[in-house]
Design a protein around this motif. Structure first.
Motif, PDB file in Angstrom:
ATOM      1  N   PHE A  84     105.911 -68.787 -21.974  1.00  0.00           N
ATOM      2  CA  PHE A  84     105.181 -67.521 -21.895  1.00  0.00           C
ATOM      3  C   PHE A  84     103.741 -67.609 -22.391  1.00  0.00           C
ATOM      4  CE2 PHE A  84     109.588 -66.096 -21.725  1.00  0.00           C
ATOM      5  CZ  PHE A  84     109.529 -65.178 -20.683  1.00  0.00           C
ATOM      6  N   GLU A  85     103.434 -68.608 -23.206  1.00  0.00           N
ATOM      7  CA  GLU A  85     102.066 -68.744 -23.693  1.00  0.00           C
ATOM      8  C   GLU A  85     101.222 -69.642 -22.785  1.00  0.00           C
ATOM      9  OE1 GLU A  85     100.836 -67.138 -26.253  1.00  0.00           O
ATOM     10  OE2 GLU A  85     102.709 -66.302 -27.044  1.00  0.00           O
ATOM     11  N   LEU A  86     101.874 -70.547 -22.039  1.00  0.00           N
ATOM     12  CA  LEU A  86     101.126 -71.533 -21.267  1.00  0.00           C
ATOM     13  C   LEU A  86     101.459 -71.510 -19.777  1.00  0.00           C
ATOM     14  CD1 LEU A  86     101.442 -74.526 -23.767  1.00  0.00           C
ATOM     15  CD2 LEU A  86      99.440 -73.072 -23.415  1.00  0.00           C
ATOM     16  N   ILE A  87     102.732 -71.734 -19.454  1.00  0.00           N
ATOM     17  CA  ILE A  87     103.090 -71.927 -18.048  1.00  0.00           C
ATOM     18  C   ILE A  87     102.900 -70.654 -17.228  1.00  0.00           C
ATOM     19  CG2 ILE A  87     105.012 -72.428 -16.496  1.00  0.00           C
ATOM     20  CD1 ILE A  87     105.948 -74.528 -18.447  1.00  0.00           C
ATOM     21  N   LEU A  88     103.477 -69.536 -17.665  1.00  0.00           N
ATOM     22  CA  LEU A  88     103.351 -68.312 -16.873  1.00  0.00           C
ATOM     23  C   LEU A  88     101.907 -67.805 -16.786  1.00  0.00           C
ATOM     24  CD1 LEU A  88     106.532 -66.139 -17.525  1.00  0.00           C
ATOM     25  CD2 LEU A  88     106.086 -67.861 -15.787  1.00  0.00           C
ATOM     26  N   PRO A  89     101.119 -67.805 -17.882  1.00  0.00           N
ATOM     27  CA  PRO A  89      99.718 -67.414 -17.722  1.00  0.00           C
ATOM     28  C   PRO A  89      98.962 -68.292 -16.732  1.00  0.00           C
ATOM     29  CG  PRO A  89     100.326 -67.310 -20.028  1.00  0.00           C
ATOM     30  CD  PRO A  89     101.475 -67.952 -19.310  1.00  0.00           C
ATOM     31  N   ALA A  90      99.242 -69.609 -16.753  1.00  0.00           N
ATOM     32  CA  ALA A  90      98.574 -70.503 -15.806  1.00  0.00           C
ATOM     33  C   ALA A  90      99.006 -70.204 -14.375  1.00  0.00           C
ATOM     34  CB  ALA A  90      98.878 -71.956 -16.158  1.00  0.00           C
ATOM     35  N   MET A  91     100.285 -69.903 -14.177  1.00  0.00           N
ATOM     36  CA  MET A  91     100.765 -69.550 -12.845  1.00  0.00           C
ATOM     37  C   MET A  91     100.149 -68.233 -12.383  1.00  0.00           C
ATOM     38  SD  MET A  91     104.797 -70.623 -13.156  1.00  0.00           S
ATOM     39  CE  MET A  91     105.177 -70.361 -11.416  1.00  0.00           C
ATOM     40  N   GLY A  92     100.045 -67.274 -13.293  1.00  0.00           N
ATOM     41  CA  GLY A  92      99.426 -65.999 -12.933  1.00  0.00           C
ATOM     42  C   GLY A  92      97.968 -66.157 -12.563  1.00  0.00           C
ATOM     43  N   ALA A  93      97.238 -66.988 -13.324  1.00  0.00           N
ATOM     44  CA  ALA A  93      95.820 -67.219 -13.021  1.00  0.00           C
ATOM     45  C   ALA A  93      95.650 -67.901 -11.685  1.00  0.00           C
ATOM     46  CB  ALA A  93      95.190 -68.050 -14.133  1.00  0.00           C
ATOM     47  N   ALA A  94      96.622 -68.736 -11.309  1.00  0.00           N
ATOM     48  CA  ALA A  94      96.556 -69.438 -10.026  1.00  0.00           C
ATOM     49  C   ALA A  94      97.137 -68.603  -8.890  1.00  0.00           C
ATOM     50  CB  ALA A  94      97.310 -70.758 -10.122  1.00  0.00           C
ATOM     51  N   GLU A  95      97.596 -67.391  -9.196  1.00  0.00           N
ATOM     52  CA  GLU A  95      98.248 -66.504  -8.223  1.00  0.00           C
ATOM     53  C   GLU A  95      99.429 -67.186  -7.546  1.00  0.00           C
ATOM     54  OE1 GLU A  95      95.556 -64.630  -5.520  1.00  0.00           O
ATOM     55  OE2 GLU A  95      94.695 -63.372  -7.085  1.00  0.00           O
ATOM     56  N   SER A  96     100.188 -67.942  -8.340  1.00  0.00           N
ATOM     57  CA  SER A  96     101.416 -68.561  -7.859  1.00  0.00           C
ATOM     58  C   SER A  96     102.576 -67.592  -8.048  1.00  0.00           C
ATOM     59  CB  SER A  96     101.688 -69.852  -8.640  1.00  0.00           C
ATOM     60  OG  SER A  96     100.651 -70.788  -8.454  1.00  0.00           O
ATOM     61  N   PRO A  97     103.676 -67.765  -7.318  1.00  0.00           N
ATOM     62  CA  PRO A  97     104.856 -66.921  -7.529  1.00  0.00           C
ATOM     63  C   PRO A  97     105.384 -67.088  -8.946  1.00  0.00           C
ATOM     64  CG  PRO A  97     105.061 -68.205  -5.498  1.00  0.00           C
ATOM     65  CD  PRO A  97     103.881 -68.757  -6.243  1.00  0.00           C
ATOM     66  N   ILE A  98     105.522 -65.997  -9.671  1.00  0.00           N
ATOM     67  CA  ILE A  98     105.952 -66.044 -11.062  1.00  0.00           C
ATOM     68  C   ILE A  98     107.407 -65.608 -11.167  1.00  0.00           C
ATOM     69  CG2 ILE A  98     105.681 -64.971 -13.324  1.00  0.00           C
ATOM     70  CD1 ILE A  98     102.747 -64.903 -12.946  1.00  0.00           C
ATOM     71  N   PRO A  99     108.282 -66.473 -11.675  1.00  0.00           N
ATOM     72  CA  PRO A  99     109.647 -66.031 -11.978  1.00  0.00           C
ATOM     73  C   PRO A  99     109.624 -65.169 -13.236  1.00  0.00           C
ATOM     74  CG  PRO A  99     109.360 -68.316 -12.645  1.00  0.00           C
ATOM     75  CD  PRO A  99     108.065 -67.898 -12.010  1.00  0.00           C
ATOM     76  N   LEU A 100     109.886 -63.899 -13.093  1.00  0.00           N
ATOM     77  CA  LEU A 100     109.726 -62.969 -14.201  1.00  0.00           C
ATOM     78  C   LEU A 100     110.709 -63.256 -15.315  1.00  0.00           C
ATOM     79  CD1 LEU A 100     109.365 -59.654 -12.154  1.00  0.00           C
ATOM     80  CD2 LEU A 100     107.538 -61.074 -13.103  1.00  0.00           C
ATOM     81  N   GLY A 101     110.336 -62.831 -16.537  1.00  0.00           N
ATOM     82  CA  GLY A 101     111.267 -62.872 -17.646  1.00  0.00           C
ATOM     83  C   GLY A 101     112.281 -61.750 -17.497  1.00  0.00           C
ATOM     84  N   GLY A 102     113.388 -61.847 -18.202  1.00  0.00           N
ATOM     85  CA  GLY A 102     114.451 -60.862 -18.044  1.00  0.00           C
ATOM     86  C   GLY A 102     114.167 -59.523 -18.689  1.00  0.00           C
ATOM     87  N   THR A 103     113.075 -59.424 -19.406  1.00  0.00           N
ATOM     88  CA  THR A 103     112.755 -58.179 -20.103  1.00  0.00           C
ATOM     89  C   THR A 103     111.239 -58.046 -20.203  1.00  0.00           C
ATOM     90  OG1 THR A 103     113.015 -56.970 -22.193  1.00  0.00           O
ATOM     91  CG2 THR A 103     112.945 -59.352 -22.331  1.00  0.00           C
TER      92      THR A 103
END
Length: 709
Positions: free
Chosen positions: A483-502
């Motif tokens: 949540f601190e590294l991988i998902l922010p990087a994916m969001g910045a790259a506009e890649s499909p993000i597998p959401l967290g459960g909450t």
């Protein structure tokens, strides 16, 4: 010290001192009819319509850090001065009728001794910020009960009351008002004759609403005031069958290719069979070469997945890729403009944790009168249902009982609750979650700043019991990395993000448009994140954290992780039914990102096989194993043994460092052991995919409190 003057020198009509114009917020000025206008010998003169009112004096004194003198002026003079300082907007200024009703409500409750001056003051202050009905504010803070408020409204509007707690509806009559109108207006027909319908309502309908209801009923009607909680439960009973069908079948019937109700499609089965046939044939004709080819493919998969995660981490490390919201922006929010916010909380066998959940929801920095909290309980969970009913929660908490049917999953419960949602935005919290108090406001501000195609804002997740033992520390390291590294990087790259459960916040209308969650997918959050991306929407990350409870016992952890991995494989199978369609919707970068993200589950399945081969070779020096790794494959695999483990350890370190959890970094050195547990869970989930694909593996949380999640 506040003093009261009746002589005025200088006077308000002489003008307002520019230095004092904004000393008191507009809402308080209009609610209490006060206006600071001059300073004499260090004392601030404040015009007041009721200079003898103790509550007014206390409110003014709290907001001005100098001596204050209340000076009596006429209402017209004060309103004119307020309008000059705060130019009025028609939709935000209280009408004379509404003010009279509010003052009548306050007088009724105080004269009867039902509320104290302190309770009234707090409610009036909240009213000055939000403009919400005073009675609703008092109920939401449990100063009075809903029944007391209904009685007061009944007397004010001269309307008859009706009790619905033990009422058994005539479904034919109750369904005369279409469900969407019943939800929107909180109204249900409770009886009918040839000439008249008796309509239970939570609040008196205005003229336009009444006309719409009469047209829908096809008959005149008379309104009866009812308790909001009882009315909410009645609406659910009347329309339960409809809600249950939609929550289970909507996605399956409207978008069957997007639903995991079929584990493997016909085309995928044919492809799998053809691949196995080719491998068997090749294995018979060229056994060694086939085995080498399989090993080479698996090694390449390892390499690419490791490199992809490493690249994402490097991009995010030391940067701030989330949508940031400052404290100043939150403080500047006008609470009169805040929308209704729906909070979905799935519960199962969690009676003990409900009081803490209620406390944490009420601790959110958001007007309770703008909250729509759905406590989603399964019908067979009588203990949790009875606990919630016994607590007699205020009406912003809604008990939602989901009928007992298959599949019994969290996404089905969320789909059920979504049909009852009234909020412009919707967020999911788990029972043990502790979100940052300002998270809802941050999400609202974030939605105003991101692109129009962003329909989901994902907050970060971490754990509040990370120091409990080695397992919780590993879990916290993993969450920090994700949540601190991988998902922010994916969001910045506009890649499909597998959401967290909450803690994923949605635009409610868009969530419904997408078909909500797949009730057959046990990692429904990841699936929804991919599905919204395929529809052209995006997810943004915000710098707000929700703390969860990390599983502290291995069997518990295995149950949870096996479900996640089973869901990841489900998600991959669903979205790879038509690979070329996925490629056209996501582009080559999105397509690769999706497959490499989901491939983590398959890598975990391969780990034990390669570990077993390595161990067997070390102890036996078996030539057949050595022959599987000729030349370049041997050196590649050897490099991956070190590089792959280095990357995994590095990612664990980097996530905790990014979050500032320096005490957890030492546990990252033992992360390969954690990888072993993950592979164990992966094989359990993989096997269960074929034996019981829709089974929701329940995990226990709050062990000290005897609750589950």
């Amino acid at each position: 010290m506040t003093t009261i003057q009746t002589r005025t020198n200088p006077r308000l009509t002489d003008g307002v001192d520019p230095k004092l114009r904004f000393l008191i917020p507009e809402g308080i000025c209009r609610t209490f009819r006060v206006m600071p206008y001059a300073a004499v010998d260090g004392t601030v003169l404040v015009a007041a319509a009721d200079a003898d009112d103790n509550i007014t004096a206390h409110v003014v004194a709290e907001r001005i850090d100098r001596p204050v003198s209340l000076v009596r002026h006429t209402v017209n003079e004060i309103v004119a001065a307020i309008d000059a300082v705060y130019p009025p907007q028609e939709t935000e200024v209280e009408s004379p009728e509404a003010r009279r009703a509010r003052m009548q409500m306050a007088q009724m409750l105080t004269r009867s001794g039902l509320i104290t001056d302190d309770q009234l003051q707090r409610a009036m202050l909240e009213y000055s910020r939000t403009g919400d009905p005073l009675g609703d504010i008092l109920v939401s803070h449990e100063a009075i009960t809903e029944d007391v408020l209904v009685a007061a409204l009944s007397e004010m509007y001269q309307m008859q009351r009706v009790g619905l707690a033990e009422f058994t509806p005539d479904l034919e009559v109750a369904r005369r008002l279409p469900e969407p109108l019943a939800q929107e207006f909180q109204a249900v027909p409770v009886a009918a004759t040839d000439d008249l319908v008796l309509l239970a309502v939570a609040r008196p309908l205005d003229t336009e609403q009444a006309a719409e209801v009469e047209e829908a009923l096809g008959s005149p009607f008379r309104q009866l005031l009812a308790n909001r909680t009882e009315l909410d439960q009645l609406i659910q009973r009347v329309h339960a069958r409809h809600y249950a069908e939609v929550s289970t079948r909507l996605l399956m019937e409207t978008r069957p290719e997007d639903s995991a109700h079929v584990v493997i499609s016909g085309g995928q089965k044919a492809g799998l069979v053809m691949t196995l046939i080719v491998l068997v044939v090749c294995g018979v004709i060229w056994p060694l070469e086939t085995a080498i080819g399989v090993v080479a493919f698996c090694s390449l998969l390892y390499l690419v997945v490791s490199f992809y995660k490493f690249r994402l981490t490097l991009r995010a490390l030391g940067t701030h890729l989330e949508t940031d919201v400052t404290d100043e922006e939150i403080a500047a929010l006008d609470e009169r403009h805040l929308p209704i916010y729906t909070i979905l909380v799935p519960l199962y066998k969690e009676a003990a944790i409900v009081p803490r959940l209620v406390r944490d929801i009420n601790a959110l920095d958001y007007p309770r009168t703008r909250l729509d909290v759905k406590l989603l309980c399964e019908e067979d969970d009588e203990e949790t249902v009875d606990k919630i009913r016994a607590m007699q929660l205020p009406p912003h908490f809604h008990l939602v009982v989901v009928p007992d049917s298959q599949p019994k999953t969290k996404p089905k419960a969320c789909n059920y609750g979504l049909q009852l949602a009234t909020g412009e935005y919707t967020v999911i919290f788990d029972a043990e979650d502790r979100p940052d108090p300002d998270q809802l406001k941050k999400a609202i501000i974030a939605f105003t700043r991101v692109d129009d195609n962003v329909v989901c804002v994902q907050a970060k997740l971490n754990h509040f019991n990370q120091d409990q033992n080695m397992l919780t520390a590993w879990f916290a390291n993993e969450y920090s990395m994700h949540f601190e590294l991988i998902l922010p990087a994916m969001g910045a790259a506009e890649s499909p993000i597998p959401l967290g459960g909450t803690s994923n916040h949605f635009v409610t209308a868009k969530l419904r448009e997408l078909g909500a969650w797949d009730p057959f997918n046990v990692t429904e959050d990841a699936d929804l994140g991919i599905r919204l991306h395929r529809e052209g929407y995006r997810t943004a990350m915000i710098d707000s954290t929700t703390l969860e409870e990390a599983n502290s016992q291995i069997p518990n952890w295995i149950r949870q992780r096996s479900r996640w991995i089973k869901g990841y494989i489900q998600t991959w199978l669903v979205h790879m039914r038509h690979p070329f369609a996925l490629l056209s919707q996501t582009g080559i970068r999105g397509f690769m990102s999706f497959n490499l993200t989901m491939a983590s589950a398959f890598v975990l399945l391969l780990n034990p096989i390669f570990w077993a081969l390595t161990t067997l070779y070390v102890f036996t020096q078996a030539g057949i194993i050595e022959s599987l790794f000729p030349g370049v494959i041997f050196y590649t695999a050897s490099a991956l043994l070190f590089v792959g483990n280095f990357v995994f350890v590095y990612l664990s370190l980097a996530g905790s460092l990014q979050r500032g959890e320096f005490g957890l970094t030492r546990t990252a050195l033992l992360a390969p052991l954690y990888w072993g547990l993950m592979s164990w869970a992966a094989w359990k989930g993989f096997i269960q995919l074929f034996t019981n694909p829709f089974y929701w593996e329940k995990t226990t949380h709050g062990l000290d409190e005897g609750s589950n999640s």
